[in-house]
Design an enzyme around this catalytic site. Structure first.
Site, PDB file in Angstrom:
ATOM      1  N   ASP A  47      81.271 -12.145  69.734  1.00 48.65           N
ATOM      2  CA  ASP A  47      82.103 -13.314  69.431  1.00 48.65           C
ATOM      3  C   ASP A  47      82.158 -13.586  67.929  1.00 48.65           C
ATOM      4  OD1 ASP A  47      83.852 -14.982  70.909  1.00 48.65           O
ATOM      5  OD2 ASP A  47      82.645 -16.699  70.308  1.00 48.65           O
ATOM      6  N   GLU A  88      82.036 -22.602  61.772  1.00 46.68           N
ATOM      7  CA  GLU A  88      81.683 -21.804  62.941  1.00 46.68           C
ATOM      8  C   GLU A  88      81.077 -20.458  62.529  1.00 46.68           C
ATOM      9  OE1 GLU A  88      84.245 -22.555  66.254  1.00 46.68           O
ATOM     10  OE2 GLU A  88      84.330 -20.406  66.666  1.00 46.68           O
ATOM     11  N   GLU A 140      91.419 -21.593  72.372  1.00 46.97           N
ATOM     12  CA  GLU A 140      90.437 -22.655  72.130  1.00 46.97           C
ATOM     13  C   GLU A 140      90.059 -23.363  73.433  1.00 46.97           C
ATOM     14  OE1 GLU A 140      88.996 -22.277  69.517  1.00 46.97           O
ATOM     15  OE2 GLU A 140      89.907 -23.148  67.728  1.00 46.97           O
ATOM     16  N   GLU A 210      90.478 -13.089  77.793  1.00 48.39           N
ATOM     17  CA  GLU A 210      89.250 -13.900  77.826  1.00 48.39           C
ATOM     18  C   GLU A 210      88.306 -13.415  78.934  1.00 48.39           C
ATOM     19  OE1 GLU A 210      88.004 -16.278  75.845  1.00 48.39           O
ATOM     20  OE2 GLU A 210      89.709 -16.314  74.472  1.00 48.39           O
TER      21      GLU A 210
HETATM   22  C1  HMH Z   1      86.658 -14.717  72.839  1.00 50.00           C
HETATM   23  N1  HMH Z   1      87.728 -16.892  72.761  1.00 50.00           N
HETATM   24  C2  HMH Z   1      86.774 -16.094  72.289  1.00 50.00           C
HETATM   25  N2  HMH Z   1      85.927 -16.501  71.331  1.00 50.00           N
HETATM   26  C3  HMH Z   1      86.027 -17.747  70.818  1.00 50.00           C
HETATM   27  N3  HMH Z   1      85.159 -18.142  69.862  1.00 50.00           N
HETATM   28  C4  HMH Z   1      87.021 -18.624  71.310  1.00 50.00           C
HETATM   29  C5  HMH Z   1      87.868 -18.147  72.292  1.00 50.00           C
HETATM   30  C6  HMH Z   1      87.175 -20.047  70.836  1.00 50.00           C
HETATM   31  O1  HMH Z   1      87.426 -20.149  69.530  1.00 50.00           O
END
Ligand code: HMH
Length: 219
Positions: A47, A88, A140, A210
């Site tokens: 991520d 972040e 998001e 996702e």
């Molecule tokens: C895969 N989808 C993924 N990572 C993230 N950090 C977000 C959404 C949200 O920003």
């Protein structure tokens, strides 16, 4: 309005896909406390790379908002969003350190590469702002909805993972997602039929990406 916008209609129409993306076994395992920490670390590494690519996508959405003269407030919301992404990235670095994960040597897994290539395709100048802002909202919102579920009172989320869940599951992030939803609805309201169709297809692609991304945590 809040209930009758195109996004709300799509959330009902595609409820099964949305649930697959936001109630994935990885999220359920966080919520019930059975999460495998190796899976969590794999997700964290991947991520971090995703968010770096997402910053570039966010910047492209901001540029599209700036070019649509009626969207002065959209520009401000997106600029705030980009500024939050800076925090972040810093959070990922400190979280990785906490778990003994090194982010410097991580290579992206196929599902991550595929998602980043998809984001790249949405960055093209030919992609309408309506399509891009709706994809941005969806990306998001999947995280907001997933991690907020891990923070509900009945949840057994391990203490060490609460901070991660709060990052996306907190009320302010929820409010931000609802603002993005209104922005997407406003665009969709004035969009021609072919753009609406394209946006709906893109929304479904986001949900699929996702799900594939969560699947990576299995290793
Ligand atoms: C895969 N989808 C993924 N990572 C993230 N950090 C977000 C959404 C949200 O920003």
């Amino acid at each position: 309005d809040e209930c009758g916008g195109t996004i709300e209609i799509w959330l009902r129409k595609h409820a099964l896909n949305f649930t697959r993306a936001t109630r994935h076994p990885f999220i359920l395992s966080i919520r019930d406390g059975s999460v495998d920490i190796a899976s969590f670390k794999r997700w964290l590494e991947q991520d971090y790379l995703f968010v770096r690519a997402f910053v570039a996508f966010a910047a492209s959405v901001l540029i599209k908002a700036c070019k649509e003269s009626e969207n002065g407030s959209d520009m401000e919301v997106l600029l705030q969003g980009i500024s939050a992404l800076s925090d972040e990235l810093a959070w990922f670095k400190s979280e990785a350190e906490k778990w003994g994960v090194s982010l410097s040597g991580v290579s992206p897994q196929p599902a991550n590469l595929s998602y980043c290539r998809f984001l790249d395709s949405l960055m093209s100048q030919e992609v309408e702002y309506t399509v891009a802002i709706t994809a941005f909202w969806a990306i998001e919102t999947v995280y907001q909805d997933s991690f907020a579920y891990c923070l509900e009172v009945e949840s057994k989320t391990p203490h060490e993972l609460k901070e991660t869940c709060k990052r996306w599951g907190n009320a302010a992030f929820g409010h931000y997602c609802r603002t993005l939803q209104k922005m997407a609805n406003r665009q969709l309201h004035k969009a021609p039929g072919d753009v609406i169709k394209k946006t709906e297809a893109t929304f479904l692609q986001v949900l699929d990406k996702e799900i594939d991304f969560w699947n990576m945590s299995h290793g």
